[in-house]
Scaffold this motif. Structure first.
Motif, mmCIF file in Angstrom:
data_model
loop_
_atom_site.group_PDB
_atom_site.id
_atom_site.type_symbol
_atom_site.label_atom_id
_atom_site.label_comp_id
_atom_site.label_asym_id
_atom_site.label_seq_id
_atom_site.Cartn_x
_atom_site.Cartn_y
_atom_site.Cartn_z
ATOM 1 N N VAL A 19 -49.553 -9.352 89.984
ATOM 2 C CA VAL A 19 -48.100 -9.214 90.129
ATOM 3 C C VAL A 19 -47.484 -10.507 90.653
ATOM 4 O O VAL A 19 -46.525 -11.026 90.075
ATOM 5 C CB VAL A 19 -47.761 -8.024 91.055
ATOM 6 N N TYR A 20 -48.006 -11.044 91.764
ATOM 7 C CA TYR A 20 -47.344 -12.232 92.332
ATOM 8 C C TYR A 20 -47.537 -13.462 91.440
ATOM 9 O O TYR A 20 -46.696 -14.368 91.441
ATOM 10 C CB TYR A 20 -47.779 -12.501 93.771
ATOM 11 N N ARG A 78 -44.976 -12.851 88.581
ATOM 12 C CA ARG A 78 -43.618 -12.812 89.136
ATOM 13 C C ARG A 78 -43.135 -14.218 89.477
ATOM 14 O O ARG A 78 -41.952 -14.551 89.267
ATOM 15 C CB ARG A 78 -43.608 -11.936 90.391
ATOM 16 N N ASP A 120 -39.680 -15.285 87.663
ATOM 17 C CA ASP A 120 -38.464 -15.527 88.440
ATOM 18 C C ASP A 120 -38.063 -16.991 88.473
ATOM 19 O O ASP A 120 -36.898 -17.315 88.730
ATOM 20 C CB ASP A 120 -38.649 -15.018 89.875
ATOM 21 N N LEU A 123 -45.918 -2.413 87.596
ATOM 22 C CA LEU A 123 -45.283 -2.804 88.862
ATOM 23 C C LEU A 123 -44.264 -3.924 88.648
ATOM 24 O O LEU A 123 -43.237 -3.982 89.336
ATOM 25 C CB LEU A 123 -46.348 -3.246 89.871
ATOM 26 N N LEU A 124 -44.537 -4.817 87.702
ATOM 27 C CA LEU A 124 -43.568 -5.866 87.403
ATOM 28 C C LEU A 124 -42.325 -5.286 86.725
ATOM 29 O O LEU A 124 -41.197 -5.738 86.954
ATOM 30 C CB LEU A 124 -44.204 -6.919 86.483
ATOM 31 N N TRP A 125 -42.539 -4.289 85.899
ATOM 32 C CA TRP A 125 -41.422 -3.690 85.144
ATOM 33 C C TRP A 125 -40.556 -2.835 86.061
ATOM 34 O O TRP A 125 -39.334 -2.893 86.015
ATOM 35 C CB TRP A 125 -41.996 -2.878 83.983
ATOM 36 N N ARG A 126 -41.191 -2.029 86.903
ATOM 37 C CA ARG A 126 -40.479 -1.157 87.845
ATOM 38 C C ARG A 126 -40.603 -1.774 89.238
ATOM 39 O O ARG A 126 -41.531 -1.489 89.984
ATOM 40 C CB ARG A 126 -41.070 0.239 87.821
ATOM 41 N N SER A 127 -39.681 -2.635 89.594
ATOM 42 C CA SER A 127 -39.796 -3.420 90.824
ATOM 43 C C SER A 127 -39.125 -2.770 92.024
ATOM 44 O O SER A 127 -39.041 -3.381 93.087
ATOM 45 C CB SER A 127 -39.189 -4.813 90.600
ATOM 46 N N ARG A 128 -38.620 -1.533 91.885
ATOM 47 C CA ARG A 128 -37.949 -0.896 93.021
ATOM 48 C C ARG A 128 -38.905 -0.656 94.189
ATOM 49 O O ARG A 128 -38.474 -0.553 95.343
ATOM 50 C CB ARG A 128 -37.325 0.429 92.575
ATOM 51 N N MET A 156 -40.706 -2.651 95.586
ATOM 52 C CA MET A 156 -40.747 -3.813 96.475
ATOM 53 C C MET A 156 -39.787 -3.679 97.655
ATOM 54 O O MET A 156 -39.813 -4.506 98.575
ATOM 55 C CB MET A 156 -40.430 -5.089 95.695
#
Length: 828
Positions: A473-474, A477, A481, A572-577, A579
């Motif tokens: 993920v990181y 991301r 970003d 997890l990247l697609w649904r980032s809520r 975080m």
């Protein structure tokens, strides 16, 4: 060129860098020195300051010589080491404690030496474009950087534990200087201090471990210690030594809970982060464990500790990295997580080595995976740091909230960082994919171990899979970003117009290794990792267990785990809520909070104790010194025993002598309770004259005459000085304090008398008085004392007289100054 000459060469380069910092003309006569200040004028002042040093701008290119020549030296030695031959050098330094300048280039040190010099070459090349030739103190920076390279080479090449420790702490010092390079910034000072305190704390524990090992084995030579594992493991102190060495490794490699120094160290210039905190310094702890694996792996609990610390560090680092908004902060925590992954591989190797000697294959696979990923991580993480440095240099920000769409203006940076991020995420076609698969192979192999180990390793596997999802993920991301989406021109301090070729040249060269070692990974295995494993284990039997790395290894459990990581990571990247959880975490749970509290408490504790001890009261200082002195003497007598006194003869004495001695004792005790200064001076003089009477009764007229003269002069000086001082009455008598003074004086008299009697018992050396028996022939003097003072110690006596004269002039000047000051006040 031998290893020793290589170190000398690097030192010479550092000295040449210092010479570039010299001014070409004296600023005192032609131009005043310009002090460096903080604030808006600092840049202008530094520009004027460094304009006096025209050769400073070439210091970076001079510094480049050191890593280039060193890298060439080690590259030429690869085939030599791969064939099983070693390069060693040893010069005696302190043979009494088995401390020699012993260096050893073998397979393991070759891997680290290549990383230090090759990545160092790229970093110096990158720093030449990154740092400002007008505003930065370049000679100071490059001197610190090459000093660090020198220290790291010493760590990985040292074949002596104490020598390794010396270089180990030198890396901490050089790191402190580099992190605090921009010393006008408070964050740089705090980060440098934190890293220094934590790493030096661990280094002290490591030194304790080395000292214990030396006391058990009798040698500091690392290559010899490996052959004494059975002897070491039988000592009851050996487990404590192992724990101390582990603490040293954990602190240096930023393992939980000592990892907190690494994010704060990101306040250093980006070239420092790319070098120290991704490829070299943080690898020192891993090198220590690789080197000492046969020594530390004598018990299963060592492997359990290392695996647990590594996996927890992997999980904590990856979790915190996802929530970071600063690019360097994200890379810092990603470095922590990757170091934890490598640490766990080393731990699994230790576990299989200590508990199950029949599982040699697992031992080899785990250490092979650790070394392979260590190389891969150094490559892609150094590129990522350099890429972040380019972004910061060209846009003026590293905040992910302000970045986006930079692929349009920084295409080369976007390409190399995307490739490196995918390697870190473990995606196919890059070297990180292979080492990640081998990491899971290490954990999956636990199924073939006894049931107790299977339960433990299953828990570790679950945590590792979760941490790997966060790593995925990181990694992606960071790329998404930063380089994709719309370009946020209004949020950028400056919009980049171009990418400086000189700045991305080094990362472009390094990033080529990521797909290359995916295609031909066994080149590393054959020429670097296999010799390293052979020299770690000090046997060639491990060679037949070396795995053959393949890009496609079939449908295996490891591949299934990888697919699960990709799937969950994309979700997890697609649904980032999810975080939003980072905004709800209480800051009090942070280890930094605990560190700051401990630092504050320790500073307060030290301040209170210092104020109590250092209270500017000479009497109390003397009390402490004397009492500790008496304590050591008493301990010595108890430990050694009382030395028998034989042949003791009492000199005849009369009642008159007894009365004089009693008078001296009474007057000495009375001095403790008299409050008036003039009376004290007079009594002190009376005591001196009484001692002169004792000398006369003992038939020593010369000593009596000397005592009378000295006592008269001393009394007159005291009276002269006190005449000009206010006659302040001292406080009333405090019987307890005076009793302590009386006790100390009495004990000192007892010990002096005891030592005199002991010294008279069978003296081990020839009496010095025999040297002066022919003083009349040599010096023309019938009195030995006069001969000593007049001829043998004439120069010394003259110097003592000069000292007394200087003191007298000083007293005279003070008295005259006080008189003149008083007259001046009267005129006013």
């Amino acid at each position: 060129m031998s290893l020793l000459w290589l170190f000398v060469f690097v030192v010479v380069i550092m000295l040449v860098i210092l010479l570039t910092n010299m001014k070409v003309y004296p600023s005192r006569t032609l131009e005043p020195d310009i002090p460096t200040e903080t604030g808006a004028d600092a840049t202008v002042q530094q520009t004027q300051l460094f304009s006096k040093q025209p050769f400073a701008r070439f210091s970076g290119w001079i510094a480049l010589i050191a890593p280039v020549v060193s890298a060439v030296y080690f590259i030429l030695a690869i085939s030599h080491i791969a064939d099983g031959r070693l390069t060693t050098v040893s010069l005696p330094w302190m043979p009494a404690i088995d401390l020699d300048l012993a260096f050893r280039l073998d397979g393991l040190s070759m891997i680290f030496a290549l990383l230090i010099t090759l990545i160092g070459t790229g970093v110096v090349l990158y720093a030449n474009a990154y740092l400002s030739k007008a505003h930065d103190d370049l000679p100071r920076f490059y001197f610190y950087l090459i000093l660090f390279m020198f220290a790291m080479l010493g760590v990985v090449l040292a074949d002596n534990t104490i020598l390794l420790y010396v270089f180990w702490e030198l890396t901490s010092i050089a790191s402190f200087l580099l992190i605090s390079y921009w010393y006008n910034r408070q964050a740089s000072q705090d980060g440098a201090l934190k890293s220094f305190l934590i790493t030096v704390f661990g280094g002290m524990f490591m030194l304790i471990g080395f000292i214990i090992i030396y006391s058990i084995s009798g040698t500091n030579t690392i290559s010899e210690l490996v052959t004494q594992t059975d002897t070491l493991s039988q000592s009851p102190w050996y487990p404590f030594a192992v724990v101390c060495i582990l603490i040293g490794a954990f602190t240096k490699s930023a393992q939980f809970p000592f990892h907190i120094w690494l994010p704060d160290a990101m306040e250093a210039p980006t070239p420092v982060s790319a070098y120290l905190h991704s490829a070299t310094m943080v690898k020192a702890g891993l090198y220590l464990l690789f080197r000492f694996t046969p020594i530390l792996s004598y018990a299963p609990w060592v492997g359990y500790i290392v695996i647990t610390v590594g996996i927890v560090t992997l999980a904590v680092g990856s979790f915190v990295a996802v929530g970071q908004r600063d690019l360097k902060g994200l890379l810092a925590y990603s470095t922590i997580s990757q170091l934890g992954m490598i640490m766990s591989m080393v731990g699994f190797g230790m576990l299989t080595y200590s508990l199950h000697r029949s599982f040699v294959e697992f031992f080899v696979i785990s250490l092979f995976a650790g070394l392979f990923h260590l190389i891969n991580h150094a490559l892609f993480k150094s590129v990522l740091f350099m890429g972040v440095g380019i972004i910061d240099h060209e846009t003026g920000t590293r905040n992910l909230a302000n970045l986006g769409g930079l692929r349009k203006v920084l295409p080369v940076t976007a390409t190399i960082m995307t490739i490196s991020a995918m390697a870190m995420a473990g995606l196919p076609f890059f070297n990180g994919f292979l080492s990640k698969e081998m990491f899971f192979t290490t954990l999956v192999n636990a199924g073939k171990l006894p049931i107790d180990d299977q339960i433990f390793m299953s828990v570790m596997l679950v945590i590792a899979v979760g941490a790997s999802v966060l790593t995925f993920v990181y990694s992606l991301r960071m790329v998404k970003d930063t380089f994709f989406g719309p370009l946020k021109r209004d949020k950028l301090p400056q919009v980049p117009g171009h990418e400086p070729v000189s700045m991305y040249l080094a990362p472009v060269i390094i990033v080529c290794g990521l797909p290359l070692f995916f295609i031909i990974p066994n080149i590393l295995g054959k020429y670097l990792i296999t010799p390293a494993l052979r020299d770690i284990n000090h046997t060639a039997t491990v060679v037949k267990y070396i795995p053959h790395v393949e890009a496609w290894h079939g449908f295996t459990t490891e591949l299934l785990i990888t697919l699960v990581i990709y799937t969950v990571g994309i979700l997890l990247l697609w649904r980032s809520r999810w975080m939003e959880v980072y905004n709800k975490l209480p800051s009090i749970l942070s280890i930094n909070t605990l560190y700051n509290a401990m630092l504050k408490w320790s500073e307060g504790f030290s301040r209170r104790n210092m104020q109590t001890m250092m209270n500017n009261k000479l009497n109390q200082y003397l009390h402490v010194i004397y009492l500790m002195f008496f304590g050591m003497l008493v301990y010595g007598f108890v430990k050694v025993g009382w030395i028998p006194i034989k042949g003791f003869k009492m000199t005849p004495f009369t009642w008159f002598e007894i009365l004089v001695l009693v008078n001296i004792a009474i007057l000495s005790a009375a001095l403790l309770y008299i409050r008036e200064r003039m009376a004290m001076v007079i009594l002190n003089g009376v005591i001196g004259y009484s001692i002169a009477i004792v000398f006369i009764l003992m038939k020593a007229p010369d000593l009596a005459m000397t005592q009378l003269v000295i006592e008269t002069i001393t009394t007159i000086l005291f009276l002269l000085v006190f005449y000009h001082l206010p006659n302040v009455q001292r406080d009333k008598v405090q019987w307890g304090r005076e009793a302590v003074k009386l006790f100390i004086a009495f004990m000192m008299a007892i010990f002096v008398m005891t030592f005199v009697m002991i010294a008279l018992q069978d003296p081990p050396f020839q009496k010095i008085s025999q040297f002066y028996e022919n003083s009349y022939d040599l010096a023309g003097s019938k009195n030995i004392v006069n001969a000593i003072l007049g001829d043998f110690r004439a120069l010394d006596t003259m110097l003592e007289g000069i000292v007394i004269m200087i003191v007298g002039l000083g007293i005279f000047a003070l008295v005259k100054f006080k008189i003149r000051k008083g007259e001046s006040n009267e005129r006013k």
